[in-house]
Design an enzyme around this catalytic site. Structure first.
Site, PDB file in Angstrom:
ATOM      1  N   SER A 187       6.937  -5.556   6.877  1.00  0.00           N
ATOM      2  CA  SER A 187       6.314  -6.433   7.871  1.00  0.00           C
ATOM      3  C   SER A 187       6.960  -7.810   7.948  1.00  0.00           C
ATOM      4  CB  SER A 187       4.829  -6.563   7.550  1.00  0.00           C
ATOM      5  OG  SER A 187       4.283  -5.284   7.434  1.00  0.00           O
ATOM      6  N   ARG A 203       0.839  -1.193   0.000  1.00  0.00           N
ATOM      7  CA  ARG A 203       0.000   0.000   0.000  1.00  0.00           C
ATOM      8  C   ARG A 203       0.875   1.243   0.000  1.00  0.00           C
ATOM      9  NH1 ARG A 203      -4.021  -1.900   4.616  1.00  0.00           N
ATOM     10  NH2 ARG A 203      -2.037  -2.864   5.158  1.00  0.00           N
ATOM     11  N   ASP A 254       4.882  -3.507  10.888  1.00  0.00           N
ATOM     12  CA  ASP A 254       3.449  -3.149  10.833  1.00  0.00           C
ATOM     13  C   ASP A 254       2.814  -3.070  12.226  1.00  0.00           C
ATOM     14  OD1 ASP A 254       3.707  -5.899  11.064  1.00  0.00           O
ATOM     15  OD2 ASP A 254       2.215  -6.407   9.541  1.00  0.00           O
TER      16      ASP A 254
END
Ligand code: BGC
Length: 438
Positions: A136, A72, A190
């Site tokens: 992450s 993202r 994350d």
């Protein structure tokens, strides 16, 4: 009768009793202590080099968030009043070939996505200067904007990345794409981003949890308790610790866990993640379905190749069963009987319930590590598809917390923070810019 016996044995194999929950909390505490001391532990307890935000941080940032399935890019605005908003968000599915190919291609893809995002949205040159990078995976953080990848998880095997500084790799890719002017202001996990997003808005937030493709958590730790860095850091203050709890290895697995682990890209590692997270619970359910089919419990004894492919059954499909449906049509098995649907539903319930109860035990371990008597209120910022989308998952977690703490369980509040990992990375970049980073 035979099928009923199979299913009740299955339920027993996946049962997490109240004494099991309590035992797990003890094991978590011991592993946490060892990890913080720098001793051998399945919990790495990685210092994030940053504390929680105050809610007063301000500014505009870009965030690049590489999760397990999606990448993202976000343009985030922080108004200094506890209000953080994603003004623009774009989601790119990570092509599976890039997860296993040359690492450089994966980083080039990230740089390309930043470029496309810049072209699609009228992003000012100023906002383009600083990017916060959420990566992450288990990274040994070296400073606020640098860290080495310890090892891939979630099925990634891209070459040339393990052992390298992922910020350096990103900067090299940005340079290759003529975006060398972008400065990476912060590198975060994350979970750390999610905690930052939660605590920016609410100071009672003291834990970040991801229950999605993978699973992990972080929390603020008192610096004197982080023995492995206490000589380097100022005393009395707190620093966020990325636990990497997916690697916790003190839960006794069953036969199905062993089959999954043996065939995985990282055998022996991420044992807890392989019992809990979205990427793996579908695979556990698939392995069980294949066994039941081989023993003639499904499809009136007929065999099918439908579930032969590893990881073909997803947590999203499992979730259909919790809403009374089934996933057989997705596998070309449209005319299955109600009995088959019921069996599939039962398998998914058994596997997802264990996942939720294990996640609850892990959360309880962190909350009780910080507050043994559960005197205060604890808000847990959570993100990930299991938490947000799997029907009944949060309820099953809450039920386990109630078994452990009775009415006091109401003091543990799980607060979903959508896009928290990306928004929070921008907050961390602002914290780093304000000189609060260690
Ligand atoms: C990674 C963690 C990450 C988690 C959730 C795990 O596989 O090791 O770093 O936080 O997935 O995305």
């Amino acid at each position: 009768m035979e099928t009923e016996r199979f299913l009740s044995r299955l339920a027993e194999d996946f049962r997490i009793s109240l004494p099991d929950l309590r035992g797990l909390i003890g094991h978590f505490h011991r592993e946490m202590a060892r990890g913080l001391a720098g001793e051998e532990s399945s919990l790495k307890m990685i210092p994030a080099f940053v504390g929680r935000p105050t809610g007063k941080e301000k500014g505009d940032f870009l965030a690049l968030d590489l999760g397990g399935t999606n990448l993202r890019v976000l343009a985030v605005g922080l108004n200094g009043n506890g209000n953080a908003s994603a003004d623009a968000v774009e989601r790119f599915v990570i092509p599976p070939a890039l997860m296993s190919g040359a690492g450089q291609k994966l980083f080039d893809f990230m740089a390309d996505c930043v470029k496309i995002f810049g072209q699609n949205h009228a992003i000012s040159a100023r906002r383009f200067q600083d990017i916060a990078f959420t990566f992450s995976f288990p990274v040994e953080q070296l400073a606020i904007a640098s860290g080495r990848l310890n090892g891939w998880t979630k099925g990634f095997t891209a070459t040339g990345v393990v052992g390298c500084d992922v910020v350096r790799l990103l900067c090299n890719a940005l340079e290759r794409k003529d975006l060398g002017f972008i400065h990476v202001a912060a590198l975060t996990n994350d979970t750390v981003g999610t905690l930052a997003a939660g605590s920016y808005a609410d100071p009672a937030c003291d834990m970040g949890v991801i229950l999605g493709t993978g699973t992990n958590a972080c929390y603020p730790e008192k610096i004197p308790r982080i023995h492995k860095i206490s000589e380097l850091a100022p005393a009395g203050d707190e620093m966020i610790i990325n636990m990497e709890w997916g690697n916790f290895d003190k839960v006794a697995g069953n036969r199905y866990d062993q089959l999954l682990d043996d065939a995985s890209s990282n055998p022996g590692r991420q044992r807890f993640e392989k019992m809990v997270s979205g990427m793996y619970i579908g695979e556990l359910a698939r392995i069980i379905l294949v066994e039941m089919m081989a023993q003639g419990h499904l499809f009136q004894g007929a065999k099918s190749l439908a579930f032969a492919e590893a990881y073909s059954l997803t947590a999203k499909q499992m979730a259909l069963t919790a809403r009374g449906g089934d996933f057989f049509a997705d596998f070309g098995l449209a005319d299955c009987s109600a009995a088959d649907s019921k069996i599939a539903g039962e398998i998914c319930r058994i596997v997802s319930r264990r996942s939720a109860r294990l996640a609850a035990a892990a959360i309880a371990a962190v909350v009780s590590w910080r507050d043994a008597a559960l005197d205060g209120r604890h808000v847990i910022a959570g993100d990930g598809s299991l938490l947000e989308k799997y029907p009944g998952f949060q309820e099953a977690m809450q039920e386990a917390l109630r078994e452990l703490y009775g009415e006091q369980a109401a003091r543990i509040i799980i607060q979903p923070v959508h896009d928290g990992s990306g928004i929070g990375a921008a907050i961390i970049a602002a914290v780093a810019g304000s000189g609060q980073a260690k």
